[in-house]
Design a protein around this motif. Structure first.
Motif, PDB file in Angstrom:
ATOM      1  N   LEU A 157      52.232 -32.885 -26.367  1.00 31.49           N
ATOM      2  CA  LEU A 157      52.459 -33.397 -25.011  1.00 31.49           C
ATOM      3  C   LEU A 157      52.641 -32.237 -24.035  1.00 31.49           C
ATOM      4  O   LEU A 157      52.039 -32.220 -22.950  1.00 31.49           O
ATOM      5  CB  LEU A 157      53.681 -34.308 -24.988  1.00 31.49           C
ATOM      6  N   ALA A 158      53.462 -31.263 -24.424  1.00 32.67           N
ATOM      7  CA  ALA A 158      53.680 -30.091 -23.572  1.00 32.67           C
ATOM      8  C   ALA A 158      52.371 -29.357 -23.314  1.00 32.67           C
ATOM      9  O   ALA A 158      52.102 -28.902 -22.189  1.00 32.67           O
ATOM     10  CB  ALA A 158      54.702 -29.154 -24.218  1.00 32.67           C
ATOM     11  N   PHE A 159      51.545 -29.249 -24.345  1.00 35.88           N
ATOM     12  CA  PHE A 159      50.271 -28.544 -24.220  1.00 35.88           C
ATOM     13  C   PHE A 159      49.390 -29.200 -23.161  1.00 35.88           C
ATOM     14  O   PHE A 159      48.782 -28.524 -22.322  1.00 35.88           O
ATOM     15  CB  PHE A 159      49.562 -28.539 -25.579  1.00 35.88           C
ATOM     16  N   GLN A 160      49.327 -30.541 -23.174  1.00 33.34           N
ATOM     17  CA  GLN A 160      48.489 -31.245 -22.203  1.00 33.34           C
ATOM     18  C   GLN A 160      49.064 -31.137 -20.795  1.00 33.34           C
ATOM     19  O   GLN A 160      48.324 -30.924 -19.830  1.00 33.34           O
ATOM     20  CB  GLN A 160      48.339 -32.711 -22.590  1.00 33.34           C
ATOM     21  N   ILE A 161      50.374 -31.289 -20.657  1.00 29.17           N
ATOM     22  CA  ILE A 161      50.982 -31.172 -19.330  1.00 29.17           C
ATOM     23  C   ILE A 161      50.735 -29.776 -18.767  1.00 29.17           C
ATOM     24  O   ILE A 161      50.378 -29.606 -17.590  1.00 29.17           O
ATOM     25  CB  ILE A 161      52.494 -31.461 -19.391  1.00 29.17           C
ATOM     26  N   TYR A 162      50.914 -28.767 -19.607  1.00 28.01           N
ATOM     27  CA  TYR A 162      50.706 -27.379 -19.181  1.00 28.01           C
ATOM     28  C   TYR A 162      49.255 -27.163 -18.752  1.00 28.01           C
ATOM     29  O   TYR A 162      48.988 -26.513 -17.735  1.00 28.01           O
ATOM     30  CB  TYR A 162      51.081 -26.453 -20.335  1.00 28.01           C
ATOM     31  N   ASP A 163      48.312 -27.729 -19.510  1.00 30.94           N
ATOM     32  CA  ASP A 163      46.905 -27.613 -19.160  1.00 30.94           C
ATOM     33  C   ASP A 163      46.626 -28.280 -17.813  1.00 30.94           C
ATOM     34  O   ASP A 163      45.872 -27.740 -16.985  1.00 30.94           O
ATOM     35  CB  ASP A 163      46.050 -28.250 -20.255  1.00 30.94           C
ATOM     36  N   ASP A 164      47.237 -29.434 -17.576  1.00 27.69           N
ATOM     37  CA  ASP A 164      47.078 -30.114 -16.289  1.00 27.69           C
ATOM     38  C   ASP A 164      47.629 -29.263 -15.149  1.00 27.69           C
ATOM     39  O   ASP A 164      47.035 -29.189 -14.066  1.00 27.69           O
ATOM     40  CB  ASP A 164      47.823 -31.460 -16.309  1.00 27.69           C
ATOM     41  N   ILE A 165      48.775 -28.634 -15.381  1.00 30.50           N
ATOM     42  CA  ILE A 165      49.387 -27.783 -14.356  1.00 30.50           C
ATOM     43  C   ILE A 165      48.490 -26.585 -14.053  1.00 30.50           C
ATOM     44  O   ILE A 165      48.281 -26.215 -12.891  1.00 30.50           O
ATOM     45  CB  ILE A 165      50.793 -27.324 -14.800  1.00 30.50           C
ATOM     46  N   LEU A 166      47.938 -25.973 -15.109  1.00 31.60           N
ATOM     47  CA  LEU A 166      47.069 -24.808 -14.907  1.00 31.60           C
ATOM     48  C   LEU A 166      45.821 -25.181 -14.111  1.00 31.60           C
ATOM     49  O   LEU A 166      45.312 -24.361 -13.336  1.00 31.60           O
ATOM     50  CB  LEU A 166      46.667 -24.212 -16.252  1.00 31.60           C
ATOM     51  N   ASP A 167      45.323 -26.391 -14.296  1.00 35.07           N
ATOM     52  CA  ASP A 167      44.150 -26.820 -13.543  1.00 35.07           C
ATOM     53  C   ASP A 167      44.430 -26.820 -12.045  1.00 35.07           C
ATOM     54  O   ASP A 167      43.524 -26.594 -11.236  1.00 35.07           O
ATOM     55  CB  ASP A 167      43.707 -28.220 -13.976  1.00 35.07           C
ATOM     56  N   VAL A 168      45.686 -27.042 -11.685  1.00 36.32           N
ATOM     57  CA  VAL A 168      46.081 -27.090 -10.278  1.00 36.32           C
ATOM     58  C   VAL A 168      46.435 -25.702  -9.749  1.00 36.32           C
ATOM     59  O   VAL A 168      46.140 -25.369  -8.595  1.00 36.32           O
ATOM     60  CB  VAL A 168      47.284 -28.042 -10.090  1.00 36.32           C
ATOM     61  N   THR A 169      47.034 -24.870 -10.591  1.00 32.24           N
ATOM     62  CA  THR A 169      47.641 -23.619 -10.104  1.00 32.24           C
ATOM     63  C   THR A 169      46.837 -22.369 -10.414  1.00 32.24           C
ATOM     64  O   THR A 169      47.176 -21.296  -9.910  1.00 32.24           O
ATOM     65  CB  THR A 169      49.051 -23.450 -10.712  1.00 32.24           C
ATOM     66  N   SER A 170      45.774 -22.466 -11.230  1.00 31.82           N
ATOM     67  CA  SER A 170      45.041 -21.274 -11.645  1.00 31.82           C
ATOM     68  C   SER A 170      43.675 -21.181 -10.970  1.00 31.82           C
ATOM     69  O   SER A 170      43.202 -22.135 -10.346  1.00 31.82           O
ATOM     70  CB  SER A 170      44.846 -21.269 -13.169  1.00 31.82           C
ATOM     71  N   THR A 171      43.046 -20.023 -11.143  1.00 31.57           N
ATOM     72  CA  THR A 171      41.693 -19.807 -10.653  1.00 31.57           C
ATOM     73  C   THR A 171      40.712 -19.912 -11.826  1.00 31.57           C
ATOM     74  O   THR A 171      41.112 -19.761 -12.984  1.00 31.57           O
ATOM     75  CB  THR A 171      41.548 -18.414 -10.028  1.00 31.57           C
ATOM     76  N   PRO A 172      39.431 -20.140 -11.542  1.00 31.77           N
ATOM     77  CA  PRO A 172      38.436 -20.151 -12.620  1.00 31.77           C
ATOM     78  C   PRO A 172      38.411 -18.855 -13.419  1.00 31.77           C
ATOM     79  O   PRO A 172      38.217 -18.877 -14.642  1.00 31.77           O
ATOM     80  CB  PRO A 172      37.117 -20.392 -11.873  1.00 31.77           C
ATOM     81  N   ALA A 173      38.628 -17.730 -12.748  1.00 30.93           N
ATOM     82  CA  ALA A 173      38.630 -16.440 -13.443  1.00 30.93           C
ATOM     83  C   ALA A 173      39.776 -16.360 -14.447  1.00 30.93           C
ATOM     84  O   ALA A 173      39.631 -15.790 -15.533  1.00 30.93           O
ATOM     85  CB  ALA A 173      38.732 -15.302 -12.444  1.00 30.93           C
ATOM     86  N   GLN A 174      40.928 -16.946 -14.092  1.00 33.06           N
ATOM     87  CA  GLN A 174      42.087 -16.915 -14.991  1.00 33.06           C
ATOM     88  C   GLN A 174      41.879 -17.816 -16.204  1.00 33.06           C
ATOM     89  O   GLN A 174      42.277 -17.462 -17.318  1.00 33.06           O
ATOM     90  CB  GLN A 174      43.341 -17.358 -14.224  1.00 33.06           C
ATOM     91  N   LEU A 175      41.260 -18.967 -16.001  1.00 36.08           N
ATOM     92  CA  LEU A 175      41.116 -19.946 -17.085  1.00 36.08           C
ATOM     93  C   LEU A 175      39.793 -19.856 -17.826  1.00 36.08           C
ATOM     94  O   LEU A 175      39.672 -20.365 -18.935  1.00 36.08           O
ATOM     95  CB  LEU A 175      41.270 -21.369 -16.529  1.00 36.08           C
ATOM     96  N   GLY A 176      38.797 -19.223 -17.227  1.00 33.51           N
ATOM     97  CA  GLY A 176      37.489 -19.155 -17.857  1.00 33.51           C
ATOM     98  C   GLY A 176      36.721 -20.456 -17.782  1.00 33.51           C
ATOM     99  O   GLY A 176      35.758 -20.670 -18.523  1.00 33.51           O
ATOM    100  N   LYS A 177      37.141 -21.354 -16.883  1.00 28.66           N
ATOM    101  CA  LYS A 177      36.442 -22.620 -16.664  1.00 28.66           C
ATOM    102  C   LYS A 177      36.779 -23.104 -15.267  1.00 28.66           C
ATOM    103  O   LYS A 177      37.664 -22.553 -14.600  1.00 28.66           O
ATOM    104  CB  LYS A 177      36.859 -23.663 -17.702  1.00 28.66           C
ATOM    105  N   ALA A 178      36.076 -24.119 -14.819  1.00 28.67           N
ATOM    106  CA  ALA A 178      36.318 -24.648 -13.486  1.00 28.67           C
ATOM    107  C   ALA A 178      37.733 -25.208 -13.374  1.00 28.67           C
ATOM    108  O   ALA A 178      38.279 -25.768 -14.330  1.00 28.67           O
ATOM    109  CB  ALA A 178      35.299 -25.735 -13.153  1.00 28.67           C
ATOM    110  N   THR A 179      38.338 -25.028 -12.207  1.00 26.68           N
ATOM    111  CA  THR A 179      39.671 -25.576 -11.948  1.00 26.68           C
ATOM    112  C   THR A 179      39.595 -26.572 -10.790  1.00 26.68           C
ATOM    113  O   THR A 179      38.578 -26.678 -10.112  1.00 26.68           O
ATOM    114  CB  THR A 179      40.669 -24.448 -11.596  1.00 26.68           C
ATOM    115  N   HIS A 180      40.689 -27.306 -10.603  1.00 30.13           N
ATOM    116  CA  HIS A 180      40.802 -28.310  -9.538  1.00 30.13           C
ATOM    117  C   HIS A 180      39.762 -29.423  -9.689  1.00 30.13           C
ATOM    118  O   HIS A 180      39.510 -30.167  -8.744  1.00 30.13           O
ATOM    119  CB  HIS A 180      40.682 -27.660  -8.146  1.00 30.13           C
ATOM    120  N   LYS A 181      39.171 -29.540 -10.891  1.00 31.74           N
ATOM    121  CA  LYS A 181      38.187 -30.594 -11.118  1.00 31.74           C
ATOM    122  C   LYS A 181      38.854 -31.946 -11.322  1.00 31.74           C
ATOM    123  O   LYS A 181      38.322 -32.980 -10.933  1.00 31.74           O
ATOM    124  CB  LYS A 181      37.333 -30.271 -12.356  1.00 31.74           C
ATOM    125  N   ASP A 182      40.042 -31.931 -11.955  1.00 32.53           N
ATOM    126  CA  ASP A 182      40.686 -33.198 -12.312  1.00 32.53           C
ATOM    127  C   ASP A 182      40.972 -34.053 -11.087  1.00 32.53           C
ATOM    128  O   ASP A 182      40.681 -35.257 -11.072  1.00 32.53           O
ATOM    129  CB  ASP A 182      41.984 -32.929 -13.084  1.00 32.53           C
TER     130      ASP A 182
END
Length: 296
Positions: free
Chosen positions: A216-241
């Motif tokens: 559960l923590a892993f998914q919540i953290y992933d959701d948070i990173l989608d909002v707070t990170s850049t594509p360069a930081q995550l290696g994938k598109a962000t703000h898509k959700d």
């Protein structure tokens, strides 16, 4: 619970996991393109979190990690990669980047990408079946993986995700979705270690509670990173959700609420490990160190 403990464990095992995957997928198929596509996605990198969790349980219970244990433990990474290939497809999340590189369907085309995923899924079961572990362990671990990834596990979660895009779920429904889509395979990773080790039932119960809270923590953290990170930081598109009206914790609870939910899940995981320690008189610091993943 230190980051260094986890870093040391990763430094020991991630290269061994990667080498094992590389060497054992060199002749993954007698079809050159299929082998290339399978290797491309499996060897693209990643944390190797799921096999690491299995190996951490074995280490905690002083189970010598033989070639058989390694093969049966690494098999989960094939299943995980299959799920990522299919998740990235245009019919699903339509992602062009994964770990900073073109996704499988961008690199090889949709047809080969689908088939590479189709090949990796049964190969994960094959590696468990021919690992050389005791027959009863093979049977139990095979059943556990099928349950985690099938129509009441990972696939069910993916269906819920697809069908409810654009429709806001309430918190219990969102938790159920992610318990299936993300949490089930993490639950299995810890369960695989339990099955390969002599773990008493009461202790195993607490470890699976840890696994569920960690998932559960892993998914919540992933959701948070989608909002707070850049594509360069995550290696994938962000703000898509948010753009695609996906159901996420920040979307439902707000960013502050999502962080509160993350902290609650981490505390639940810590409590479960403490209970396991009290019951077994063992040191669970290695498993606890995985929770530092959420303090980055």
């Amino acid at each position: 619970m230190t980051k260094q403990r986890l870093a040391d464990f990763e430094a020991t095992w991630v290269p061994r996991i990667n080498t094992y995957l590389d060497e054992n997928l060199r002749e993954g198929s007698d079809r050159e393109t299929l082998t290339a596509a399978m290797r491309y996605s499996v060897l693209a990198g990643g944390k190797r979190l799921r096999p690491l969790l299995t190996l951490a349980v074995l280490t905690t219970f002083e189970q010598p990690i033989t070639a058989a244990h390694l093969r049966a433990s690494v098999a989960v990474e094939l299943m995980h990669t299959y799920s990522l290939i299919h998740d990235d497809l245009p019919a699903m999340d339509n992602d062009a980047l994964r770990r900073g590189e073109p996704t499988s369907h961008v690199k090889f085309g949709e047809d080969i990408a689908v088939l590479a995923g189709d090949a990796l899924q049964p190969l994960s079961f094959q590696w468990i079946a021919d690992s050389g572990l005791a027959p009863d362990v093979i049977a139990q671990q095979t059943l556990a993986l099928a349950q985690a990834t099938g129509p009441r596990g990972m696939v069910a979660g993916q269906v819920a995700d697809v069908q409810n895009t654009g429709h806001q779920l309430d918190l219990p429904a969102l938790q159920q979705l992610h318990r299936e889509k993300t949490g089930a395979l993490i639950h299995y990773a810890v369960q695989a270690g339990i099955l390969q080790s002599p773990v008493p039932a009461p202790v195993a119960s607490e470890l699976l509670k840890f696994a569920d809270a960690f998932g559960l923590a892993f998914q919540i953290y992933d959701d948070i990173l989608d909002v707070t990170s850049t594509p360069a930081q995550l290696g994938k598109a962000t703000h898509k959700d948010a753009g695609e009206q996906k159901n996420t914790y920040p979307e439902l609870l707000g960013l502050a609420g999502a962080n509160d939910a993350l902290n609650t899940a981490v505390k639940t995981a810590q409590t479960a490990l403490q209970k396991a320690a009290d019951l077994s008189q063992r040191d669970f610091d290695l498993l606890a160190s995985f929770l530092t993943y959420f303090t980055n």
